[in-house]
Scaffold this motif. Structure first.
Motif, PDB file in Angstrom:
ATOM      1  N   MET A   1       0.241  -0.950  -0.346  1.00  0.00           N
ATOM      2  CA  MET A   1      -0.041   0.020  -0.527  1.00  0.00           C
ATOM      3  C   MET A   1       0.924   1.537   0.236  1.00  0.00           C
ATOM      4  O   MET A   1       1.548   1.280   0.742  1.00  0.00           O
ATOM      5  N   SER A   2       0.445   2.139  -0.602  1.00  0.00           N
ATOM      6  CA  SER A   2       1.392   3.383  -0.896  1.00  0.00           C
ATOM      7  C   SER A   2       0.825   4.551  -0.480  1.00  0.00           C
ATOM      8  O   SER A   2       0.304   3.905   0.445  1.00  0.00           O
ATOM      9  N   LEU A   3       1.485   5.350   0.561  1.00  0.00           N
ATOM     10  CA  LEU A   3       0.979   6.314   1.822  1.00  0.00           C
ATOM     11  C   LEU A   3       1.133   7.501   0.527  1.00  0.00           C
ATOM     12  O   LEU A   3       2.037   8.101   0.172  1.00  0.00           O
ATOM     13  N   ARG A   4       0.311   8.360   0.926  1.00  0.00           N
ATOM     14  CA  ARG A   4       0.642  10.323   0.697  1.00  0.00           C
ATOM     15  C   ARG A   4       0.348  10.867   2.108  1.00  0.00           C
ATOM     16  O   ARG A   4      -0.590  10.691   3.041  1.00  0.00           O
ATOM     17  N   ASN A   5       1.177  11.709   2.391  1.00  0.00           N
ATOM     18  CA  ASN A   5       0.728  12.953   3.516  1.00  0.00           C
ATOM     19  C   ASN A   5       0.620  14.284   2.979  1.00  0.00           C
ATOM     20  O   ASN A   5       1.005  14.948   2.156  1.00  0.00           O
ATOM     21  N   ILE A   6      -0.894  14.880   3.318  1.00  0.00           N
ATOM     22  CA  ILE A   6      -1.093  16.348   2.514  1.00  0.00           C
ATOM     23  C   ILE A   6      -1.955  17.101   4.151  1.00  0.00           C
ATOM     24  O   ILE A   6      -2.358  16.474   4.853  1.00  0.00           O
ATOM     25  N   ALA A   7      -1.755  18.597   3.578  1.00  0.00           N
ATOM     26  CA  ALA A   7      -1.943  19.382   4.578  1.00  0.00           C
ATOM     27  C   ALA A   7      -3.448  19.840   3.683  1.00  0.00           C
ATOM     28  O   ALA A   7      -3.532  20.382   2.610  1.00  0.00           O
ATOM     29  N   GLY A  65      -8.299   3.295  -5.732  1.00  0.00           N
ATOM     30  CA  GLY A  65      -8.427   4.721  -7.178  1.00  0.00           C
ATOM     31  C   GLY A  65      -7.529   3.573  -8.416  1.00  0.00           C
ATOM     32  O   GLY A  65      -7.041   2.905  -8.353  1.00  0.00           O
ATOM     33  N   GLN A  66      -7.613   4.523  -9.164  1.00  0.00           N
ATOM     34  CA  GLN A  66      -6.389   4.285 -10.586  1.00  0.00           C
ATOM     35  C   GLN A  66      -5.218   3.538  -9.974  1.00  0.00           C
ATOM     36  O   GLN A  66      -5.485   2.784 -11.111  1.00  0.00           O
ATOM     37  N   ALA A  67      -4.588   4.273  -8.968  1.00  0.00           N
ATOM     38  CA  ALA A  67      -3.621   3.665  -9.253  1.00  0.00           C
ATOM     39  C   ALA A  67      -3.832   2.582  -7.972  1.00  0.00           C
ATOM     40  O   ALA A  67      -2.272   1.952  -7.298  1.00  0.00           O
ATOM     41  N   GLY A  68      -4.340   1.703  -7.507  1.00  0.00           N
ATOM     42  CA  GLY A  68      -4.483   1.228  -6.430  1.00  0.00           C
ATOM     43  C   GLY A  68      -4.826   1.551  -4.949  1.00  0.00           C
ATOM     44  O   GLY A  68      -5.075   3.150  -4.648  1.00  0.00           O
ATOM     45  N   GLU A  69      -4.904   0.703  -4.603  1.00  0.00           N
ATOM     46  CA  GLU A  69      -4.937   1.256  -2.920  1.00  0.00           C
ATOM     47  C   GLU A  69      -4.029   2.281  -2.188  1.00  0.00           C
ATOM     48  O   GLU A  69      -2.417   1.844  -2.454  1.00  0.00           O
ATOM     49  N   THR A  70      -4.350   3.470  -1.468  1.00  0.00           N
ATOM     50  CA  THR A  70      -3.558   4.230  -0.797  1.00  0.00           C
ATOM     51  C   THR A  70      -4.059   5.085  -0.036  1.00  0.00           C
ATOM     52  O   THR A  70      -4.986   5.596   0.254  1.00  0.00           O
ATOM     53  N   ARG A  71      -3.267   5.014   0.907  1.00  0.00           N
ATOM     54  CA  ARG A  71      -3.808   5.543   2.821  1.00  0.00           C
ATOM     55  C   ARG A  71      -2.959   6.908   2.444  1.00  0.00           C
ATOM     56  O   ARG A  71      -2.466   7.174   2.073  1.00  0.00           O
ATOM     57  N   ILE A  72      -4.122   8.165   2.712  1.00  0.00           N
ATOM     58  CA  ILE A  72      -3.947   9.348   2.885  1.00  0.00           C
ATOM     59  C   ILE A  72      -4.410  10.054   3.753  1.00  0.00           C
ATOM     60  O   ILE A  72      -4.841   9.943   4.519  1.00  0.00           O
ATOM     61  N   ASN A  73      -2.835  10.383   4.651  1.00  0.00           N
ATOM     62  CA  ASN A  73      -3.313  10.918   5.976  1.00  0.00           C
ATOM     63  C   ASN A  73      -2.881  12.377   5.599  1.00  0.00           C
ATOM     64  O   ASN A  73      -2.356  13.381   4.403  1.00  0.00           O
TER      65      ASN A  73
END
Length: 611
Positions: A1-7, A65-73
């Motif tokens: 699973m890929s990870l993204r951190n956004i504000a 989504g299109q890129a597979g499963e992603t956890r977005i913080n």
């Protein structure tokens, strides 16, 4: 699973928290039949009452989504300039951000502030033109203004090539092109996964564990909770760690008692946190914001973002009025001091220092709203306090030794009919008009640069002048040489000359003198301010005078006493209203205005000495 951190960053009331609600709902963070409240992340009572975000909050969603499963913080940040310290710390632990801009209001002062901080850290924002469903929305104009702002702030070519989406956070949809409508936020989720890079910390997974504490809170069961991003290695419950200050000095050693990750609206215990994860750590008792929590072998602390200095200060002391101790249970100076020092530890934008005579504390912050929120919080906790008039924090030029004062950028949207009176009032307060133009729907946008001290107490006068239709936004800009004396409050006050209970008859007779702040039957004391005088000088009055009862009666009936409802100031209005020789008495049940020196004879003697 890929990870993204956004504000998510934006000006106040541009729709950040509402958009987060929809992101949580559409990602399946809670069931369709699960009871949820509007603005779910605004959990603080004052946040709900004021309709603004005060504290930054973390959450996370899973997106398929299109890129597979992603956890977005996702980190929801405050929008008001007074709470900019939260934003500055938060941006250091994310790899991308959503810049929300209202498609009707356009670029505002706080938009400029938060975008400048993001660009300085090298983030590549995604611009979301929110509220495009509004009748007066102009998304194309606002997009051009946003591009101009990027360029003016020195954005790199990569940052200037920002993706943009059109959205309605309230209705829960986003699209890359208004000609191709969407019913969900899927385009926004996919754009986040595509545009925001994975955490660079993931490549440092084999190094010793390090985490930079960015947020701090107290939990009744777990104690101190420190939230931050794992910059390298891995953390696990039971692991031995130490805390380092910014300069690398060891603060304490301990073990992680609990490791919490953000999952939707809840925090869940996890067995480990890898590099790049945003987690909360429990188990340390002294570490605080900007400290590094790391493995015992680490010797260097992680760099922490510098925080802009405070610009406004108030003096907080014990409540020593004759009515003290009747409402609150926390009245001692040592209890007040301990609570304020704890607040300064958790909120790095607030500074607390002792006054010269050691009998009070000076609390400095970003603005009147931030200090008002702090005092309201203490009041609800059962504290009784005396608050002085806000004053600006001056600086000295190291080369010329000239006194410098804070200057704020003020952006005002006002009906065309009221633009003249606003310009006249602010010009008298040493403000400089730098820009003026139409903002649509019969409104004019005015931009000023004004000294911070000239804006203290202006908000109420501004709302009166614009019949409540004006919107004023302000943001600290820079320090400039002292501008000279500025005219203060024009009206004097009505001051009670004795202790007791106010009578309706006395207040009815005093209504010709000015506007009342209190009602009949309330307790008063010598030196308490009960109203505003219609003239410029202060007037000592007797609000307890009762009607004389005699056996002589006129043929007609006595006049019926009908009192005008009092104008009760809110906490922020009271703090902004008082003069230098006055205080605001704050208790859990009451807000009273009073003179510093209660005895009128002593007050007159002090005035003669100062003259």
């Amino acid at each position: 699973m890929s990870l993204r951190n956004i504000a998510i960053i934006a000006h106040v009331d541009h729709g950040k928290t509402t958009l987060v609600d929809q992101l949580l709902a559409q990602s399946g963070a809670f069931r369709a039949n699960e009871a949820t409240v509007e603005r779910a992340l605004d959990s603080n009572d004052q946040e709900r009452e004021r309709g603004i975000t005060i504290l930054a909050k973390c959450t996370s969603v899973l997106w398929h989504g299109q890129a597979g499963e992603t956890r977005i913080n996702i980190i929801d940040t405050p929008g008001h300039a007074d709470f900019g310290g939260e934003v500055e710390r938060i941006l250091g632990m994310v790899d991308g951000c959503l810049l929300l801009v209202d498609a009707e209001e356009g670029v505002m002062p706080q938009t400029k502030f938060v975008l400048g901080k993001a660009l300085k850290l090298g983030l590549r924002p995604i611009v979301v033109l929110n509220k495009v469903d509004r009748p007066n929305a102009e998304p194309d104009r606002v997009l051009n203004d946003a591009f101009d702002l990027f360029a003016a702030l020195g954005a790199s070519d990569e940052q200037l090539d920002f993706p943009h989406l059109y959205a309605s956070g309230k209705q829960g949809w986003a699209t890359l092109d208004l000609a191709r409508p969407s019913e969900t936020l899927a385009p926004l989720f996919d754009k986040i996964v595509e545009h925001v890079p994975p955490p660079a910390a993931e490549a440092r997974g084999a190094e010793p564990a390090r985490l930079l504490a960015v947020l701090i809170e107290a939990d009744p069961f777990l104690g101190r909770l420190l939230t931050g991003r794992v910059e390298s290695g891995r953390l696990a419950p039971g692991m031995a760690v130490k805390a380092l200050s910014r300069d690398g000095k060891e603060i304490e050693r301990g073990r992680i008692s609990k490791l919490l990750a953000f999952r939707g609206l809840k925090r869940q215990g996890v067995d480990e946190a890898l590099a790049g994860d945003i987690v909360a750590v429990a188990g340390l008792s002294k570490a605080t914001v900007a400290d590094t929590i790391c493995a015992p072998e680490v010797t260097e602390a992680l760099p922490a973002q510098p925080i802009d200095p405070p610009t406004i200060a108030i003096t907080v002391s014990i409540n020593d009025s004759p009515l003290a101790g009747r409402d609150g249970d926390k009245v001692q100076s040592r209890v007040i001091r301990a609570r304020l020092l704890a607040e300064a530890e958790a909120n790095v934008a607030i500074k607390v220092a002792e006054t010269e005579d050691k009998d009070a504390l000076e609390v400095a912050g970003r603005g009147e709203l931030q200090l008002g929120v702090l005092i309201e919080t203490l009041r609800r906790e059962g504290f009784e306090l005396s608050i002085s008039r806000p004053r600006v924090v001056y600086q000295t030029d190291p080369e010329t030794f000239q006194r410098l004062e804070p200057i704020e950028e003020v952006v005002i949207d006002v009906d065309d009919d009221f633009a003249g009176v606003v310009i006249e009032k602010l010009s008298a307060r040493k403000a400089e008009l730098t820009d003026m133009g139409p903002s649509g729907a019969g409104k004019t946008r005015l931009t000023f640069y004004a000294p911070s001290r000239s804006l203290i107490g202006y908000q109420g006068e501004f709302l009166t002048d614009t019949r409540g239709s004006g919107v004023l936004n302000r943001l600290f800009a820079r320090y400039e040489p002292y501008k000279g004396a500025i005219e203060g409050r024009r009206n004097g006050v009505l001051v009670s000359n004795s202790d007791g209970e106010m009578s309706a008859y006395a207040l009815w007779n005093l209504e010709d003198r000015g506007v009342m702040f209190v009602g009949a039957g309330e307790k008063t004391y010598q030196g308490m301010i009960i109203g505003e005088n219609a003239k410029a000088d202060d007037l000592d009055v007797n609000p307890m005078k009762a009607k004389q009862l005699t056996n002589v009666r006129a043929a007609g009936k006595d006049e019926a006493i009908r009192l005008t409802p009092p104008r009760r100031p809110t906490l922020e209005q009271a703090i902004a209203y008082i003069d230098d020789d006055e205080l605001v008495e704050v208790t859990p049940k009451a807000i009273r205005l009073r003179k510093k020196v209660l005895n009128p004879t002593f007050r007159k003697k002090r005035l003669r000495e100062e003259a």
